[in-house]
Design an enzyme around this catalytic site. Sequence first.
Site, PDB file in Angstrom:
ATOM      1  N   HIS B  14       0.858  -1.187   0.000  1.00 30.41           N
ATOM      2  CA  HIS B  14       0.000   0.000   0.000  1.00 30.41           C
ATOM      3  C   HIS B  14       0.897   1.241   0.000  1.00 30.41           C
ATOM      4  O   HIS B  14       2.116   1.161   0.038  1.00 30.41           O
ATOM      5  CB  HIS B  14      -0.972   0.010   1.190  1.00 30.41           C
ATOM      6  CG  HIS B  14      -0.439   0.546   2.478  1.00 30.41           C
ATOM      7  ND1 HIS B  14      -1.222   1.219   3.393  1.00 30.41           N
ATOM      8  CD2 HIS B  14       0.808   0.504   3.015  1.00 30.41           C
ATOM      9  CE1 HIS B  14      -0.488   1.560   4.433  1.00 30.41           C
ATOM     10  NE2 HIS B  14       0.732   1.154   4.236  1.00 30.41           N
ATOM     11  N   CYS B  33       5.678   7.167   4.159  1.00 28.20           N
ATOM     12  CA  CYS B  33       4.522   6.292   3.873  1.00 28.20           C
ATOM     13  C   CYS B  33       3.867   6.639   2.538  1.00 28.20           C
ATOM     14  O   CYS B  33       3.026   5.895   2.043  1.00 28.20           O
ATOM     15  CB  CYS B  33       3.481   6.397   4.988  1.00 28.20           C
ATOM     16  SG  CYS B  33       4.145   5.932   6.592  1.00 28.20           S
ATOM     17  N   HIS B  39       5.073   0.456  -0.385  1.00 27.10           N
ATOM     18  CA  HIS B  39       5.760  -0.379   0.600  1.00 27.10           C
ATOM     19  C   HIS B  39       4.698  -1.396   1.040  1.00 27.10           C
ATOM     20  O   HIS B  39       3.645  -1.485   0.415  1.00 27.10           O
ATOM     21  CB  HIS B  39       6.317   0.452   1.772  1.00 27.10           C
ATOM     22  CG  HIS B  39       5.285   1.129   2.603  1.00 27.10           C
ATOM     23  ND1 HIS B  39       4.657   2.291   2.196  1.00 27.10           N
ATOM     24  CD2 HIS B  39       4.733   0.816   3.787  1.00 27.10           C
ATOM     25  CE1 HIS B  39       3.782   2.667   3.110  1.00 27.10           C
ATOM     26  NE2 HIS B  39       3.793   1.782   4.088  1.00 27.10           N
ATOM     27  N   HIS B  41       3.167  -4.527   4.206  1.00 23.65           N
ATOM     28  CA  HIS B  41       3.094  -5.022   5.578  1.00 23.65           C
ATOM     29  C   HIS B  41       2.619  -6.471   5.597  1.00 23.65           C
ATOM     30  O   HIS B  41       1.953  -6.937   4.678  1.00 23.65           O
ATOM     31  CB  HIS B  41       2.096  -4.186   6.395  1.00 23.65           C
ATOM     32  CG  HIS B  41       2.467  -2.751   6.551  1.00 23.65           C
ATOM     33  ND1 HIS B  41       3.557  -2.343   7.278  1.00 23.65           N
ATOM     34  CD2 HIS B  41       1.903  -1.617   6.065  1.00 23.65           C
ATOM     35  CE1 HIS B  41       3.644  -1.014   7.228  1.00 23.65           C
ATOM     36  NE2 HIS B  41       2.657  -0.549   6.496  1.00 23.65           N
ATOM     37  N   ASP B  79      -4.903 -10.574   0.186  1.00 26.34           N
ATOM     38  CA  ASP B  79      -3.598 -11.195   0.382  1.00 26.34           C
ATOM     39  C   ASP B  79      -2.762 -11.160  -0.895  1.00 26.34           C
ATOM     40  O   ASP B  79      -3.234 -11.532  -1.971  1.00 26.34           O
ATOM     41  CB  ASP B  79      -3.782 -12.654   0.818  1.00 26.34           C
ATOM     42  CG  ASP B  79      -2.460 -13.276   1.244  1.00 26.34           C
ATOM     43  OD1 ASP B  79      -1.635 -12.566   1.845  1.00 26.34           O
ATOM     44  OD2 ASP B  79      -2.262 -14.470   0.968  1.00 26.34           O
ATOM     45  N   HIS B  80      -1.515 -10.739  -0.746  1.00 25.60           N
ATOM     46  CA  HIS B  80      -0.605 -10.598  -1.882  1.00 25.60           C
ATOM     47  C   HIS B  80      -1.191  -9.668  -2.943  1.00 25.60           C
ATOM     48  O   HIS B  80      -1.023  -9.893  -4.141  1.00 25.60           O
ATOM     49  CB  HIS B  80      -0.243 -11.965  -2.482  1.00 25.60           C
ATOM     50  CG  HIS B  80       0.747 -12.725  -1.639  1.00 25.60           C
ATOM     51  ND1 HIS B  80       0.378 -13.397  -0.505  1.00 25.60           N
ATOM     52  CD2 HIS B  80       2.081 -12.888  -1.748  1.00 25.60           C
ATOM     53  CE1 HIS B  80       1.452 -13.963   0.026  1.00 25.60           C
ATOM     54  NE2 HIS B  80       2.503 -13.666  -0.698  1.00 25.60           N
ATOM     55  N   GLU B 128      -0.879  -3.146  11.600  1.00 18.20           N
ATOM     56  CA  GLU B 128      -0.090  -2.853  10.407  1.00 18.20           C
ATOM     57  C   GLU B 128       1.338  -3.346  10.641  1.00 18.20           C
ATOM     58  O   GLU B 128       1.988  -3.887   9.752  1.00 18.20           O
ATOM     59  CB  GLU B 128      -0.096  -1.340  10.223  1.00 18.20           C
ATOM     60  CG  GLU B 128       0.178  -0.855   8.856  1.00 18.20           C
ATOM     61  CD  GLU B 128       0.007   0.660   8.813  1.00 18.20           C
ATOM     62  OE1 GLU B 128      -0.920   1.121   8.125  1.00 18.20           O
ATOM     63  OE2 GLU B 128       0.786   1.388   9.473  1.00 18.20           O
TER      64      GLU B 128
END
Lengths: 139, 139, 139, 139, 139, 139
Positions: B14, B33, B39, B41, B79-80, B128
């Site tokens: 994100h 950010c 980047h 998490h 996810d991913h 996060e």
Amino acid sequence: MVLVTRKEHFTAAHRMHNPDQSDAWNREVFGKCNHPNWHGHNYVIEVTVAGEPDENTGYVIDLGALKQLIHKKIIDPCDHKNLNLDVPFLKGIIPSAENLAKAFYFELKEEVNTLCEQGALHAVKLYETDRNSAEYREL
Amino acid sequence: MVLVTRKEHFTAAHRMHNPDQSDAWNREVFGKCNHPNWHGHNYVIEVTVAGEPDENTGYVIDLGALKQLIHKKIIDPCDHKNLNLDVPFLKGIIPSAENLAKAFYFELKEEVNTLCEQGALHAVKLYETDRNSAEYREL
Amino acid sequence: MVLVTRKEHFTAAHRMHNPDQSDAWNREVFGKCNHPNWHGHNYVIEVTVAGEPDENTGYVIDLGALKQLIHKKIIDPCDHKNLNLDVPFLKGIIPSAENLAKAFYFELKEEVNTLCEQGALHAVKLYETDRNSAEYREL
Amino acid sequence: MVLVTRKEHFTAAHRMHNPDQSDAWNREVFGKCNHPNWHGHNYVIEVTVAGEPDENTGYVIDLGALKQLIHKKIIDPCDHKNLNLDVPFLKGIIPSAENLAKAFYFELKEEVNTLCEQGALHAVKLYETDRNSAEYREL
Amino acid sequence: MVLVTRKEHFTAAHRMHNPDQSDAWNREVFGKCNHPNWHGHNYVIEVTVAGEPDENTGYVIDLGALKQLIHKKIIDPCDHKNLNLDVPFLKGIIPSAENLAKAFYFELKEEVNTLCEQGALHAVKLYETDRNSAEYREL
Amino acid sequence: MVLVTRKEHFTAAHRMHNPDQSDAWNREVFGKCNHPNWHGHNYVIEVTVAGEPDENTGYVIDLGALKQLIHKKIIDPCDHKNLNLDVPFLKGIIPSAENLAKAFYFELKEEVNTLCEQGALHAVKLYETDRNSAEYREL
């Protein structure tokens, strides 16, 4: 022998992709890890130095100095970055946990060994998730 | 009252970016950010249901069924993936931990409440990182 | 050398009991771990493979494939089971953490080594609790 | 070979200070860790024994007995104490994680090896914090 | 309502001691926690702010700014210090987890509420060890 | 208000089974959790007391005394036991996390409230695994 370990964290985006192979090959081999819009991790890095404690300090290596070195060489260039695109020393490397651990090891080696008269870099372990990790040792 | 909680994980990319504001504003407000190459998490989601245990099963909700529901509604689409680009129910939402926890809450609410005759969705907490979290409760 | 590790979980009942010895001997040696009505654990298993990353994939072993293999060989037969009674490959083995780690190692070895052209099974570590663990290595 | 590990905890005060050096040297070298009014940690100690499981018990070492031994030799003298002032076997030792791991290793060695017919003390790892640790091995 | 939490760490020495009572009373009431040469902990502090996410940022509070504030008000004065002797805002307070959580809450309150237009300080939770914690809420 | 929490651990066997229903119903409803040869968990229990710190001690409740009480009432009868068969105060209770949390709450309530002049039992949270938990509160 004493093994001293310092743990640090960073977050980054990446995708598993080999640009020398076709998109179809990449999707087949890497599955969801090849997702073109990236995904990311909270990476955990553990840097281990092996040596003898100094008689005057009791330290194999000053862990505060090791922390600063890990930040300068690894965390600052990688944190909140894209590991495929943004990190000069990772150019051309497929960012698997294995390849990252190895690249981080050699990125740290010379300065850790200069900093530490009592010992030498022993291992770099990288956790991609709590369940997946890779550790590089030279020997 | 009994609060039952199920924890699940996903990894995603994100960036913090408000498209209604200038790039300069985004860099100023979100700092690293806002990095344009993303980047990511390892997100941890905790879903809490409040209610009374059923006399025949001892369950407020079958945690196996809740796990499947969290996977269907949250993990499979996120996810991913890239939370800014890839998830239909997150379109137009700035993907802060706060906004994600709230969006996940309402994405889960109806089906959790249908699944659970003994209670209702109480809270969604999203980590996060190990150090940063946000929890949404309707009340 | 790179060591790659995958962590998985299962829950099971067991008791420490040597059927070749008397009940009195078992109570004396194993204490509360010999309780006849069983007790149980949330076991954590860490499987480590050692090798060189493949040039095309960056992987020593595909951790997704290793996960599936651990599930097929270990988690499916052991999860929500009784380790003294229900698992064919544990018949006749006193289910200490030591013996379980060793049995899991040899249960996994052939298929891990077949799956991994770049390396071989290195170690299996089993946590019975957060405080008690055993790790088996062949060398 | 099987490596069996038991983890225990204690809390203690300490300061990094070499009484053979000047106060200025100590402040320069140890920084905030030299603070004269002490600071402290929740220490975690992991004791690893290497050996072969006994055929009758399945144990390399009875972890309950090892727990009692760690308490007698390490936890009882160190817990809720000052490591610079209160612990006889640490007199004259600068209490770095490295020196503590080594001192604990030799404090435990003889009795662990007597207790364990199947093996011998292999390593003592001490966590000062979640991020800083030192491990002593004789070889 | 959204609850946003930031976690930070510090290490410190302390002892449980009420100077208005006799040494015998203190030994009787506090036991090993009254040890005169101090002991210490790796404290973990979790600061929770409650509010509504801002429409422009998606934040209840900028967790980076909250981190800096926790460092300024709590970590800098307490880290590697003696909580009975060194911290001005703890003078006269018996440093139990309960009293520390309350003191930290009021030390943070005004500046957190000034920083956060969308909400207000909700709770401060302090872990003395992994097993012992205290949480202060004003309501 | 201050919430003080103490965490403890025990390991036990159990199975999900309602003896008033048929075996087929139990298999259908509880799935693998109904396995007749039992399975087990490393349970984690968190006991929270709410109140005001005492002026003389700084304690809402002496966490050492609370630890002893949890051991007497919960850990001693449940540790290394079968929760369906061995624990008098759990007779007739289907041992879901929900029902266990509630039973432990009422098993502790009277003595906690007697021990604690400054407050009262507030909640009991039980982790069956790291991912599944239930918390009971009277209000």
